[in-house]
Write a protein that holds these residues in place. Structure first.
Motif, short mmCIF file in Angstrom:
data_model
loop_
_atom_site.label_atom_id
_atom_site.label_comp_id
_atom_site.label_asym_id
_atom_site.label_seq_id
_atom_site.Cartn_x
_atom_site.Cartn_y
_atom_site.Cartn_z
N GLN A 84 -0.15 8.41 -10.71
CA GLN A 84 -0.85 9.63 -10.30
C GLN A 84 0.06 10.45 -9.40
O GLN A 84 0.30 10.08 -8.24
CB GLN A 84 -2.17 9.31 -9.59
CG GLN A 84 -3.01 10.52 -9.27
CD GLN A 84 -4.35 10.16 -8.66
OE1 GLN A 84 -4.54 9.07 -8.13
NE2 GLN A 84 -5.30 11.07 -8.75
N PRO A 89 -4.66 10.62 -13.07
CA PRO A 89 -3.82 9.47 -13.43
C PRO A 89 -3.30 9.57 -14.86
O PRO A 89 -4.02 10.00 -15.76
CB PRO A 89 -4.79 8.29 -13.29
CG PRO A 89 -5.85 8.77 -12.35
CD PRO A 89 -6.01 10.23 -12.65
N TYR A 102 -1.42 2.90 -14.10
CA TYR A 102 -1.42 4.36 -14.20
C TYR A 102 -0.55 4.92 -13.09
O TYR A 102 -0.38 4.30 -12.04
CB TYR A 102 -2.85 4.92 -14.03
CG TYR A 102 -3.71 4.78 -15.25
CD1 TYR A 102 -4.37 3.58 -15.51
CD2 TYR A 102 -3.86 5.82 -16.15
CE1 TYR A 102 -5.16 3.45 -16.65
CE2 TYR A 102 -4.64 5.69 -17.29
CZ TYR A 102 -5.29 4.50 -17.53
OH TYR A 102 -6.06 4.36 -18.65
N LEU A 105 -1.42 3.28 -9.70
CA LEU A 105 -2.75 2.65 -9.71
C LEU A 105 -2.78 1.52 -10.73
O LEU A 105 -2.26 1.65 -11.83
CB LEU A 105 -3.82 3.68 -10.08
CG LEU A 105 -4.00 4.87 -9.15
CD1 LEU A 105 -4.91 5.91 -9.78
CD2 LEU A 105 -4.57 4.42 -7.81
N GLN A 112 -2.64 15.65 -9.49
CA GLN A 112 -2.86 15.41 -10.91
C GLN A 112 -3.81 14.25 -11.13
O GLN A 112 -4.10 13.47 -10.22
CB GLN A 112 -1.52 15.10 -11.59
CG GLN A 112 -0.51 16.21 -11.48
CD GLN A 112 -0.94 17.46 -12.21
OE1 GLN A 112 -1.45 17.40 -13.33
NE2 GLN A 112 -0.77 18.61 -11.58
N GLY A 129 -7.66 -0.60 -8.23
CA GLY A 129 -7.20 -0.91 -6.90
C GLY A 129 -6.99 0.37 -6.11
O GLY A 129 -7.20 1.48 -6.64
N ALA A 130 -6.57 0.23 -4.87
CA ALA A 130 -6.38 1.40 -4.01
C ALA A 130 -5.03 2.06 -4.22
O ALA A 130 -4.74 3.09 -3.62
CB ALA A 130 -6.54 1.01 -2.54
N GLY A 131 -4.20 1.46 -5.04
CA GLY A 131 -2.93 2.09 -5.39
C GLY A 131 -1.80 1.76 -4.44
O GLY A 131 -2.01 1.32 -3.30
N SER A 132 -0.59 1.95 -4.94
CA SER A 132 0.62 1.83 -4.13
C SER A 132 1.29 3.20 -4.12
O SER A 132 1.65 3.72 -5.18
CB SER A 132 1.59 0.81 -4.73
OG SER A 132 1.07 -0.49 -4.67
N ARG A 133 1.43 3.75 -2.93
CA ARG A 133 2.10 5.06 -2.83
C ARG A 133 3.59 4.84 -2.68
O ARG A 133 4.04 4.22 -1.71
CB ARG A 133 1.58 5.87 -1.64
CG ARG A 133 2.24 7.25 -1.52
CD ARG A 133 1.77 8.01 -0.31
NE ARG A 133 0.33 8.26 -0.34
CZ ARG A 133 -0.26 9.23 -1.02
NH1 ARG A 133 0.48 10.06 -1.74
NH2 ARG A 133 -1.56 9.38 -0.97
N SER A 158 0.83 -1.20 0.00
CA SER A 158 0.00 0.00 0.00
C SER A 158 0.87 1.26 0.00
O SER A 158 0.55 2.25 -0.65
CB SER A 158 -0.91 -0.01 1.23
OG SER A 158 -1.68 1.17 1.27
N ASN A 159 1.95 1.17 0.74
CA ASN A 159 2.92 2.27 0.81
C ASN A 159 4.32 1.70 0.77
O ASN A 159 4.60 0.66 1.38
CB ASN A 159 2.74 3.08 2.10
CG ASN A 159 1.46 3.88 2.10
OD1 ASN A 159 1.35 4.91 1.47
ND2 ASN A 159 0.47 3.38 2.82
#
Lengths: 115, 114
Positions: A37, A43, A35, A91, A41, A107-111, A9-10
């Motif tokens: 992001q 994505p 994508y 994302l 901005q 998905g919730a994305g990877s930061r 996640s992070n």
């Protein structure tokens, strides 16, 4: 699975390190998208797969970025020699097939934070 | 080139009121789809509504509706009876018909106040 799962996640890493970001799409979805992001901005497209093959990788910014989907399901985005400018949320999305009419499930994305 | 423009970086609305988010786009295609996605603080993008360009009737999904003006290349989102849970970033998007790339605008941050 029930949704698109992204891990980690992070992720915090140091400049110059190698990172891998994983995406597990909805079962049966043949199309998979990545994508990026950046803060504030929308994505930006990186790459998409139809099955195991990359149908369009024109959004990858340079050769430090690479993505694979060896069995047509899980995908991994790989970033070599990370730079501070790579910091963003990555994302992943999937859809039943390619086509402009299709709704993408994200998905919730990877930061990713590069120090 | 195909582009998407959202000219309102931030909007606010009081609960139960109506708000309209703007989106304009540029394309040479004659047939395409348009989307509005919502991104709450959880980061997960969720589809709000989809419009088919060849359909003249505006799409509606419960409290969400669009005003699609094909000639003007405008695709605005109207949220009626705003709820606190509508607080999020909203992105307008459309795909390139020949490549399946989804092109996003820069987003509008919507804040719903009690």
């Amino acid at each position: 699975g029930a949704g698109v799962s992204q891990t980690p996640s992070n992720k915090v890493t140091e400049k110059g390190k190698y990172v891998e970001l994983r995406c597990d799409p909805i079962s049966g979805h043949t199309a998979l998208y990545w994508y990026r992001q950046s803060l504030g901005q929308g994505p930006e497209f990186l790459i998409y797969f139809q099955g195991t093959g990359a149908a369009d990788d024109s959004g990858l910014p340079n050769d430090r970025f690479f993505a694979v989907r060896p069995e047509g399901s899980v995908s991994t985005l790989k970033i070599q020699r990370t730079e501070r400018g790579d910091s963003a949320v990555y994302l992943c999305a999937s859809s039943p097939r390619l086509g402009g009419a299709n709704v993408l499930t994200f998905g919730a994305g990877s930061r990713l934070t590069v120090l | 080139a195909q582009t998407v423009t959202q000219s309102q970086p931030e909007m606010s609305v009081q609960e139960a009121e109506t708000v309209t988010l703007s989106c304009t786009y540029d394309t040479s295609e004659s047939n395409y789809y348009l989307f509005w996605y919502k991104q709450p603080p959880s980061r997960q993008m969720i589809l709000v509504i989809r419009q088919e360009a060849y359909k003249q009737q505006n799409a509606t999904e419960n409290r969400f509706s669009v005003n699609f003006q094909k000639a003007a290349k405008s695709f605005s989102l109207k949220i009626s009876d705003s709820q606190l849970g509508d607080t999020a970033m909203y992105f307008c998007a459309f795909p390139r018909w020949d490549t399946d790339k989804l092109i996003f605008g820069t987003g509008t941050r919507l804040q719903v106040f009690p």
